[in-house]
Design an enzyme around this catalytic site. Structure first.
Site, PDB file in Angstrom:
ATOM      1  N   LYS A  25      39.645  36.608  25.266  1.00 33.76           N
ATOM      2  CA  LYS A  25      39.972  36.781  26.676  1.00 33.76           C
ATOM      3  C   LYS A  25      40.788  38.037  26.978  1.00 33.76           C
ATOM      4  O   LYS A  25      41.643  38.450  26.223  1.00 33.76           O
ATOM      5  CB  LYS A  25      40.787  35.581  27.200  1.00 33.76           C
ATOM      6  CG  LYS A  25      40.011  34.331  27.466  1.00 33.76           C
ATOM      7  CD  LYS A  25      38.915  34.466  28.512  1.00 33.76           C
ATOM      8  CE  LYS A  25      39.408  34.671  29.922  1.00 33.76           C
ATOM      9  NZ  LYS A  25      40.053  33.471  30.467  1.00 33.76           N
TER      10      LYS A  25
ATOM     11  N   SER B  17      44.764  35.573  26.150  1.00 29.67           N
ATOM     12  CA  SER B  17      44.920  34.126  26.229  1.00 29.67           C
ATOM     13  C   SER B  17      45.541  33.641  24.922  1.00 29.67           C
ATOM     14  O   SER B  17      45.227  34.148  23.849  1.00 29.67           O
ATOM     15  CB  SER B  17      43.551  33.477  26.428  1.00 29.67           C
ATOM     16  OG  SER B  17      43.570  32.150  25.959  1.00 29.67           O
TER      17      SER B  17
ATOM     18  N   GLU C 106      46.174  39.441  39.735  1.00 29.95           N
ATOM     19  CA  GLU C 106      46.305  38.052  40.215  1.00 29.95           C
ATOM     20  C   GLU C 106      47.700  37.801  40.788  1.00 29.95           C
ATOM     21  O   GLU C 106      47.863  37.116  41.797  1.00 29.95           O
ATOM     22  CB  GLU C 106      46.043  37.069  39.072  1.00 29.95           C
ATOM     23  CG  GLU C 106      44.606  37.087  38.573  1.00 29.95           C
ATOM     24  CD  GLU C 106      44.481  36.354  37.244  1.00 29.95           C
ATOM     25  OE1 GLU C 106      44.675  35.131  37.224  1.00 29.95           O
ATOM     26  OE2 GLU C 106      44.206  37.010  36.225  1.00 29.95           O
TER      27      GLU C 106
ATOM     28  N   HIS D  84      29.890  39.109  53.876  1.00 33.96           N
ATOM     29  CA  HIS D  84      29.803  37.707  53.398  1.00 33.96           C
ATOM     30  C   HIS D  84      29.719  37.655  51.867  1.00 33.96           C
ATOM     31  O   HIS D  84      29.175  36.706  51.319  1.00 33.96           O
ATOM     32  CB  HIS D  84      28.594  36.980  53.988  1.00 33.96           C
ATOM     33  CG  HIS D  84      28.454  37.135  55.470  1.00 33.96           C
ATOM     34  ND1 HIS D  84      28.921  36.204  56.369  1.00 33.96           N
ATOM     35  CD2 HIS D  84      27.917  38.129  56.209  1.00 33.96           C
ATOM     36  CE1 HIS D  84      28.669  36.620  57.600  1.00 33.96           C
ATOM     37  NE2 HIS D  84      28.065  37.786  57.532  1.00 33.96           N
TER      38      HIS D  84
END
Ligand code: ARG
Length: 461
Positions: free
Chosen positions: A282, A276, A289, A155
């Site tokens: 960043k 970024s 992804e 979980h």
């Protein structure tokens, strides 16, 4: 043009553009040339064409191959419906009327299915070797992390301590199942449909066994109608890609989480990260992804092909032309994802000490304590209740297991002693695991040995 004499007009330009599969099936050019060659040799064997005709056709096919490779011949989708017509058209230009004998006893229906099966067999070989490479990379990383303790989650809440190696080996198991699934897909593709013709074979004495053997298939079709209508092997292949991509998306998701400032467990190399345009600080895990995101594409391809086949009457229908795009897209997406993830893992930096202190007092050693009570003869349910009470007490006094004293334990239940306290020692916890397939470092070492020799065998074979 392969047909046309019974028509009054030519195919409308827009209809040609709408229906031509050339921009997609150009990918099958190598296979189409091979199939043509094997078929031509067969025609000579059965005496339908002469030796010289065979030589002339085969030389023509060789020239086409060369011209395509060096870019001097570019088949044109405005002129040709597909790669098969384009090759035959070019052959006419090169060798004249003998080219008209190439298509004897074969149809584009059996030819296209043969091409695709051949293409898939090669593609699956490439995928399996990428899967082996990836397993090896995971094993390499595993070897250095047998003692890297991390939380095992259920979980996404801390459940029990594990090692990074144990976690990575779970992925090695998944990839092994992926190989088996692709192996099955390979066997499904390994049947030659060549000689099935348009739908019902031929009145000519063609020899499907010969062409099947020449093209390296394990066997050939038994029912011509099934041979040209069957795309189950495409479903099996894309299904293997779907499961494989889903597995990669799970690991990608973990890498994304583990590389956050909250987790601080891994650093993805700069080579496989992006920045970024606005926020200079960043560093984003874009490759992971994209692997996660492209699962949608591969699953979409599966839905695509199954929808094409649903309720499609026997035998060949032009709908079947739509099988190639999902095949090529699934292959490219999956193998590229596999190879890039392999590189990310090969260059990843692990913060080995990340969890050592943080986990020392964690409640996730509770299960070990329950096991200790069970060994003292207390029922599991009662043991569970006692430890639950202990955790409740610790939580309300804002303490963890590292601060717990024996006196406090005894207040909860007098059965606790020094040995019980030892069960809360994080370092020793993995070594206490006795059951098969658990993260006990000794068992993990055996597992690593097993995987290494298995993967070495693969390299040798
Ligand atoms: N381009 C077609 C395909 O990919 C080849 C077979 C066409 N057959 C036909 N009878 N129109 O399926």
């Amino acid at each position: 043009m392969l047909w046309g004499s019974r028509f009054k007009t030519k195919l409308n330009g827009s209809a040609m553009e709408f229906s031509s599969s050339l921009p997609v099936d150009i990918n099958l050019i190598e296979e189409d040339l091979l199939v043509n060659k094997a078929h031509t040799e067969m025609l000579e064997q059965i005496g339908i064409i002469s030796h010289d005709e065979m030589k002339s056709i085969i030389n023509g096919l060789k020239t086409i191959h060369k011209e395509f490779e060096d870019g001097s011949w570019k088949p044109n989708a405005e002129k040709y419906e597909d790669i098969h017509s384009a090759i035959e058209g070019r052959l006419f230009e090169l060798i004249g009327d003998t080219a008209g004998k190439l298509h004897t006893g074969k149809s584009r229906n059996d030819q296209v299915a043969t091409d695709l099966r051949l293409w898939l067999k090669k593609a699956i070989g490439d995928i399996i070797s990428s899967l082996n490479n990836f397993q090896n990379t995971l094993i390499d990383l595993s070897e250095n992390n047998i003692k890297t303790i991390m939380p095992g989650y259920t979980h996404l809440q801390r459940a029990q301590p594990v090692s990074l190696t144990f976690h990575l080996l779970a992925y090695v198991e998944m990839l092994e199942r992926d190989k088996k699934r692709f192996d099955f897909a390979f066997k499904q593709a390994d049947v030659s449909p060549l000689g099935a013709g348009s739908i019902a074979g031929s009145t000519l004495p063609i020899d499907p066994e010969f062409t099947s053997w020449k093209l390296g298939f394990e066997k050939y079709f038994s029912n011509a109608m099934d041979a040209i209508s069957d795309r189950d092997f495409v479903i099996d292949f894309i299904n293997s890609c779907v499961v494989g991509q889903v597995h990669l998306s799970r690991l990608s998701e973990e890498l994304i989480l583990w590389s956050t400032a909250e987790w601080k467990f891994v650093k993805i190399s700069d080579e496989y990260s992006t920045g970024s345009s606005l926020m200079p600080q960043k560093k984003n895990p874009d490759m992971a992804e994209l692997i996660r995101g492209r699962s949608g594409k591969v699953l979409g391809n599966y839905v695509n092909i199954v929808s094409v086949l649903k309720a499609l009457p026997l035998s060949y229908n032009r709908d079947l032309q739509e099988d190639k795009e999902p095949v090529f897209s699934s292959f490219t997406t999956y193998i590229n994802s596999l190879n890039i993830l392999n590189k990310i893992i090969a260059t990843i930096e692990i913060n080995k000490e990340r969890f050592t202190n943080e986990l020392k007092g964690d409640y996730f050693l509770s299960t070990d304590l329950v096991d200790w009570l069970v060994l003292q003869g207390i029922s599991f349910r009662e043991s569970h209740r006692i430890v639950g009470e202990l955790v409740k007490y610790l939580e309300s006094s804002e303490k963890d297991f590292s601060k717990l004293t024996l006196d406090e334990m005894k207040k909860i239940n007098p059965i606790f002693n020094e040995e019980a306290l030892e069960y809360l020692n994080l370092e020793k916890s993995l070594g206490r695991k006795q059951s098969q397939g658990s993260p006990n470092p000794e068992m993990i070492k055996d597992q690593l040995k097993k995987w290494k020799s298995k993967l070495i065998e693969v390299v040798k074979s």
